[in-house]
Design an enzyme around this catalytic site. Structure first.
Site, PDB file in Angstrom:
ATOM      1  N   SER A 142      49.770 -57.388  88.130  1.00 26.85           N
ATOM      2  CA  SER A 142      49.145 -56.308  87.362  1.00 26.85           C
ATOM      3  C   SER A 142      48.180 -56.932  86.370  1.00 26.85           C
ATOM      4  O   SER A 142      48.424 -58.025  85.854  1.00 26.85           O
ATOM      5  CB  SER A 142      50.199 -55.502  86.595  1.00 26.85           C
ATOM      6  OG  SER A 142      49.579 -54.579  85.715  1.00 26.85           O
ATOM      7  N   TYR A 155      56.969 -55.040  79.891  1.00 24.71           N
ATOM      8  CA  TYR A 155      56.313 -54.902  81.199  1.00 24.71           C
ATOM      9  C   TYR A 155      55.257 -55.984  81.391  1.00 24.71           C
ATOM     10  O   TYR A 155      55.231 -56.677  82.418  1.00 24.71           O
ATOM     11  CB  TYR A 155      55.682 -53.521  81.343  1.00 24.71           C
ATOM     12  CG  TYR A 155      54.970 -53.335  82.661  1.00 24.71           C
ATOM     13  CD1 TYR A 155      55.685 -53.129  83.838  1.00 24.71           C
ATOM     14  CD2 TYR A 155      53.575 -53.387  82.742  1.00 24.71           C
ATOM     15  CE1 TYR A 155      55.039 -52.972  85.054  1.00 24.71           C
ATOM     16  CE2 TYR A 155      52.921 -53.225  83.950  1.00 24.71           C
ATOM     17  CZ  TYR A 155      53.655 -53.029  85.101  1.00 24.71           C
ATOM     18  OH  TYR A 155      53.011 -52.886  86.311  1.00 24.71           O
TER      19      TYR A 155
END
Length: 260
Positions: A142, A155
């Site tokens: 990501s 995250y």
């Protein structure tokens, strides 16, 4: 005959979002697929939406349990597919909550799913590929793993850890006949934010405007199939938000002023 025709491919996190879109795109190309996720009914739905459902197999697997279950999954995967050519490590979960409010157990769960589970499975798949002297592992990272953001500390950290682990792994095996790769999405229109954990560990049930305006998952999947054929380690797929990566590296002060 296309690049993926009859290639034996295992996708984790295949019940929705990027994983499901990748399954449908690969099925159109004639690949033989194994789809894994926690929800068997959702996997059946994805299989039925594929161009060649007769070439799609299902293996129920919760990536959070990989430490103890991975060896059995590998055995089942090889049996169902009759071998393995490509492993798409896609399973993951999002998170939203300030660092001080987020429970320690929520952060541990996030790392268990986004990092430790993938690594446990990757090691076993890699050993198989080294033994057969061929194979490819592509992990979904990501852009969030490239810079820190408010309410995304755990995250972003989990994705950064995954990216750096694969980068190190690639250096260790750069002379071996296996390919290791990371593909990092930007904003993709999936339910990943809706399904994220909040500070207490409950389902967030709230989408982000950026996610809703993001690249459609099927468009991402087409680009992913092309990316997986390239001999590049880290590939980014997304829109204008990808400019955040070089901007953060070159001018972090300006980057965080714009982000704020």
């Amino acid at each position: 005959m296309g690049h993926y025709t009859n290639k034996k491919i295992w996708i984790t996190g295949a019940s929705s979002g990027i994983g499901a879109a990748a399954a449908r795109a690969l099925s159109k190309e004639g690949a033989v697929l194994l789809l894994s996720a926690r929800r068997e009914d959702a996997l059946e739905s994805v299989r039925n939406s594929c161009a060649h459902p007769e070439k799609v197999h299902i293996l129920k697997a919760d990536i959070e349990q990989a430490e103890s279950e991975a060896a059995g999954w590998i055995e089942a995967a090889l049996e169902k597919l009759g071998g393995l050519d490509l492993f798409l490590a896609n399973a993951g979960i999002g998170q939203s909550g300030t660092a001080l409010e987020t429970r320690n157990e929520v952060e541990r769960k996030l790392f268990e799913i986004n990092y430790h589970g993938h690594i446990a499975l990757t090691k076993l798949v890699l050993r198989h590929f080294l033994h057969q002297k061929s194979g490819q592992i592509t992990a979904i990272g990501s852009i969030a793993g490239k810079f820190g953001q408010k309410k995304l500390a755990a995250y972003s950290a989990s994705k950064a850890a995954l990216i750096l682990y694969y980068e190190s792994l690639r250096q260790e095996h750069k002379n071996d006949p296996v390919r290791l790769q990371v593909v990092s999405p930007g904003f993709i229109n999936t339910e990943v934010t809706l399904n994220s954990l909040d500070a207490e560990g409950n389902k967030l049930n709230k989408n982000s405007p950026a996610q809703e305006k993001g690249m459609p998952a099927d468009v991402f999947a087409k680009k992913l199939l092309k990316a997986m054929q390239k001999d590049r380690f880290h590939i980014y797929i997304g829109g204008k938000e990808l400019l955040a990566v070089p901007l953060h590296s070159l001018a972090p002060g300006i980057f965080y002023r714009l982000l704020g």
